[in-house]
Design an enzyme around this catalytic site. Structure first.
Site, short mmCIF file in Angstrom:
data_model
loop_
_atom_site.label_atom_id
_atom_site.label_comp_id
_atom_site.label_asym_id
_atom_site.label_seq_id
_atom_site.Cartn_x
_atom_site.Cartn_y
_atom_site.Cartn_z
N GLN A 37 0.84 -1.20 0.00
CA GLN A 37 0.00 0.00 0.00
C GLN A 37 0.87 1.26 0.00
OE1 GLN A 37 -2.21 -1.08 3.49
NE2 GLN A 37 -0.38 -1.23 4.74
N GLY A 144 -1.72 -11.78 8.65
CA GLY A 144 -2.50 -12.12 9.84
C GLY A 144 -3.55 -13.18 9.56
N ASP A 162 -7.14 -4.64 14.50
CA ASP A 162 -6.98 -3.19 14.33
C ASP A 162 -6.57 -2.96 12.88
OD1 ASP A 162 -6.28 -0.54 14.35
OD2 ASP A 162 -4.61 -0.76 15.75
N THR A 164 -7.34 -1.67 8.63
CA THR A 164 -7.85 -0.63 7.74
C THR A 164 -9.32 -0.95 7.46
OG1 THR A 164 -7.21 -1.97 5.86
CG2 THR A 164 -5.61 -0.34 6.60
N ASP A 165 -9.93 -0.17 6.61
CA ASP A 165 -11.27 -0.51 6.12
C ASP A 165 -11.15 -1.81 5.31
OD1 ASP A 165 -12.35 1.95 7.09
OD2 ASP A 165 -11.47 2.96 5.36
#
Ligand code: SPD
Length: 287
Positions: A37, A144, A162, A164-165
């Site tokens: 990203q 993950g 926890d 991102t969108d």
């Protein structure tokens, strides 16, 4: 989608709700394209540093405490005795810092797919990374979803997602298959908590997440709400899903006697965060 224009406003456009959020920027500090990203850092005029991933605002120095405290303390004070905690995502380390405030936690493993997020946080949010060398903390940079598929069953007390969108690397963290792996990884009475977007403008996503958690076999759900100015609508949620048993309040006296400081979280805030507006209850009952 966010735009940094020549008038020094960074604006994030929320097309699905026909709204926009903006912050005044004094300087663009950094930008890296990781294998996963684009991570950009800005200096804002009033909100300190700002991290933006793939044009979506992730956190500011000024208000990240709201989100990080609410993703950590309610779940840790709901579980009777959390010792082994896993954080999926969380690369900025703000959640990790909060979890490590709990003396009873013996081990925290943070798994973020993108090491660059943590490297940027170390540079620009050193206060969030202050506990990274705690001997109880392990930072892994890997997938993950794969970690949760392969981890020893019934070995984790609390899982905190926890993320991102649900776009880009975070997409696979919002479905039944992932939740089923989390369920298997949790010990008896274990709890998964995940950031679950805005109740005002993301209700279809929130109800889909809750349905997927129940489909995966979780026994009970509890959605908490709290303010978060830099996220769409300024109103955010996290959702807890419990293995085997119903939710039965939280350890109020332990919150009141917690020997550590928080800026937002306390027992009254925890109680209040569980109160849901009628339109939210209606949507949950209908789904
Ligand atoms: N719309 C952005 C939601 C991002 C939620 N996660 C942020 C990570 C902060 N640790």
């Amino acid at each position: 989608m966010s735009v940094f224009d020549d008038k020094k406003w960074l604006t994030e456009v929320f097309a699905d709700s026909g709204s926009v959020f903006g912050l005044a920027i004094t300087e663009k500090l950094d930008e890296v394209q990781s294998p996963f990203q684009k991570i950009a850092m800005y200096q804002t005029s009033h909100f300190g540093k700002l991290m933006v991933i793939d044009d979506v605002i992730m956190l500011s120095s000024r208000d990240n405490f709201l989100y990080h405290e609410m993703l950590s303390h309610p779940v840790l004070f709901t579980h009777p005795n959390p010792k082994n905690v896993v954080i999926i995502g969380g690369g900025d380390c703000g959640t990790l810092r909060e979890v490590l405030k709990h003396p009873g936690v013996e081990q925290v493993t943070q798994i973020d797919i993108d090491e660059q997020v943590t490297r940027m946080a170390e540079k620009y949010f050193p206060e969030l990374c202050a506990s990274n060398n705690d001997p109880r903390a392990t930072l892994k940079f890997e997938d993950g979803i794969k970690f949760m598929r392969e981890v020893q069953p019934a070995s984790i007390d609390v899982i905190i997602v926890d993320s991102t969108d649900p776009i880009g690397p975070g997409e696979g963290l919002f479905n039944r298959a992932f939740y089923a792996n989390c369920l298997a990884a949790l010990s008896e009475g274990g709890i998964l908590v995940q950031q679950s977007e805005s109740p005002l403008i993301h209700m279809p996503l929130l109800t889909a997440m809750r349905s997927a958690m129940l489909d995966a076999g979780f026994a009970a759900l509890q959605t908490l709400n709290f303010p978060q100015m830099v996220y769409p609508s300024g109103w955010w949620t996290c959702t807890m899903a419990r293995k085997n048993s119903a939710f039965n309040g939280f350890r109020v006296s332990d919150v009141q006697q917690a020997g550590f400081a928080t800026e937002y979280y306390n027992a009254e805030i925890h109680q209040a965060a569980m109160a849901l507006p009628n339109f939210v209850k209606k949507a949950f009952n209908a789904s």
